[in-house]
Design an enzyme around this catalytic site. Structure first.
Site, short mmCIF file in Angstrom:
data_model
loop_
_atom_site.label_atom_id
_atom_site.label_comp_id
_atom_site.label_asym_id
_atom_site.label_seq_id
_atom_site.Cartn_x
_atom_site.Cartn_y
_atom_site.Cartn_z
N LYS A 179 0.83 -1.20 0.00
CA LYS A 179 0.00 0.00 0.00
C LYS A 179 0.87 1.25 0.00
O LYS A 179 0.58 2.22 -0.71
CB LYS A 179 -0.93 0.02 1.21
CG LYS A 179 -1.88 1.21 1.19
CD LYS A 179 -2.77 1.31 2.41
CE LYS A 179 -3.65 2.56 2.32
NZ LYS A 179 -4.44 2.79 3.54
N TYR A 247 -9.78 12.87 -4.70
CA TYR A 247 -8.54 13.61 -4.49
C TYR A 247 -7.82 12.89 -3.35
O TYR A 247 -8.40 12.66 -2.30
CB TYR A 247 -8.81 15.05 -4.09
CG TYR A 247 -9.37 15.92 -5.21
CD1 TYR A 247 -8.52 16.47 -6.15
CD2 TYR A 247 -10.73 16.19 -5.30
CE1 TYR A 247 -9.02 17.27 -7.18
CE2 TYR A 247 -11.24 16.99 -6.31
CZ TYR A 247 -10.37 17.54 -7.25
OH TYR A 247 -10.86 18.32 -8.25
#
Length: 308
Positions: A179, A247
């Site tokens: 990740k 975003y």
């Protein structure tokens, strides 16, 4: 299960609220405006669900030790949060659902029993007491850095019961690195160019740069003995597709004039590269650009104006 959420911002409040609604004994620990709003009107969750949850909230940890602490602060606040809570941290299970690399090692330094975690759930703090669940994802938890424990299995059970899809990994270190490597590409690129994640996927040049950043991170992880549980390039494409309208969190921090987690993502990859005699020039460049943006402008809004 008695659970304290230390750092109840967007994602911490979401997890804590859902767990409380599912019958767990939860206390949110967060900043005063957010805590005051929750105690007055309840925690309002919007987006995926529409619900007001009367979960208890406080600005400081209760004296009684919990069964589990969910650590959800920004990575740069990990040490401060653990120090402020040291009376309840020692010998307590602590699950980090934070971004970046190294949070679990700090938990261990304070005497806590670290459980690693990553989540692809998206959440934003709309206002004090109000969290928007922007995207339903998956959570992976595991005994840090590797292995299995029945308590971790229990966490997975209660998370799934609360509507948080969760699986257990015996190599959570590999998930955390995967990740972080993906975030090392998406977050700074999206922040520097002020674009949604989908713009990276749709732009051939930006996507090529992102892939090269990911490849560099993979090399650093491998040389440090990390076995990646999912290939970060596959995860990069999956993440960009699933979050194309988002975003990223680093851009949201910059737009609000806040410090970012760049030191714990790209900065950590550079640090680990040096530890094995490698260089990570792409990560170093992105790290330097974001650090420069923080220092020069104190937030992108000073340069571009507020985001529409």
């Amino acid at each position: 299960m008695k659970i304290y959420v230390l750092g109840a911002g967007a994602i911490g409040s979401l997890f804590g609220g859902l767990l409380f609604a599912a019958g767990e004994d939860v206390v949110l620990i967060g900043r005063k405006p957010h805590v005051d709003a929750i105690n007055k009107r309840g925690l309002r969750i919007t987006g995926i669900i529409e619900e007001v949850i009367k979960v208890p909230a406080t600005i400081s940890p209760p004296e009684e030790k919990p069964d589990l602490i969910i650590l959800a602060t920004k990575s740069y606040s990990t040490v401060e949060a653990l120090r402020a809570s040291k009376a309840i941290v020692e010998d307590t299970w602590i699950l980090s659902i934070q971004n970046g690399i190294g949070n679990e090692d700090e938990i261990r330094k304070f005497g806590g029993k670290p459980i690693g975690g990553i989540t692809t759930n998206g959440a934003i703090l709309v206002s004090s007491g109000v969290v928007k669940w922007t995207g339903k994802g998956i959570t992976v938890v595991g005994l840090y850095p590797k292995g299995r424990h029945t308590f971790v299995d229990k966490i997975s059970e209660i998370f799934n019961r609360a509507g948080l899809e969760t699986i257990v990994s015996e190599n959570i270190e590999g998930w955390i690195w995967a990740k972080a490597i993906v975030n090392s590409a998406i977050n700074p690129i999206g922040t520097l160019l002020r674009v949604k994640n989908g713009a990276i996927l749709d732009n051939e040049e930006l996507l090529s740069v992102a892939v090269e950043v990911v490849k560099e991170g993979c090399k650093v992880a491998t040389q440090n003995g990390v076995k990646l549980e999912v290939h970060p390039i596959d995860l990069l494409f999956q993440t960009l597709k699933k979050t194309r309208e988002n975003y990223n969190s680093m851009l949201q921090d910059i737009l609000k004039g806040r410090k970012t987690e760049i030191d714990y993502i790209n900065g950590k990859i550079v640090e680990y590269a040096k530890s094995v005699g490698l260089e990570a020039p792409l990560n170093f460049l992105l790290w330097g650009l974001i650090k420069g943006m923080e220092k020069l402008h104190g937030g992108v809004e000073n340069v571009w104006g507020k985001r529409e």
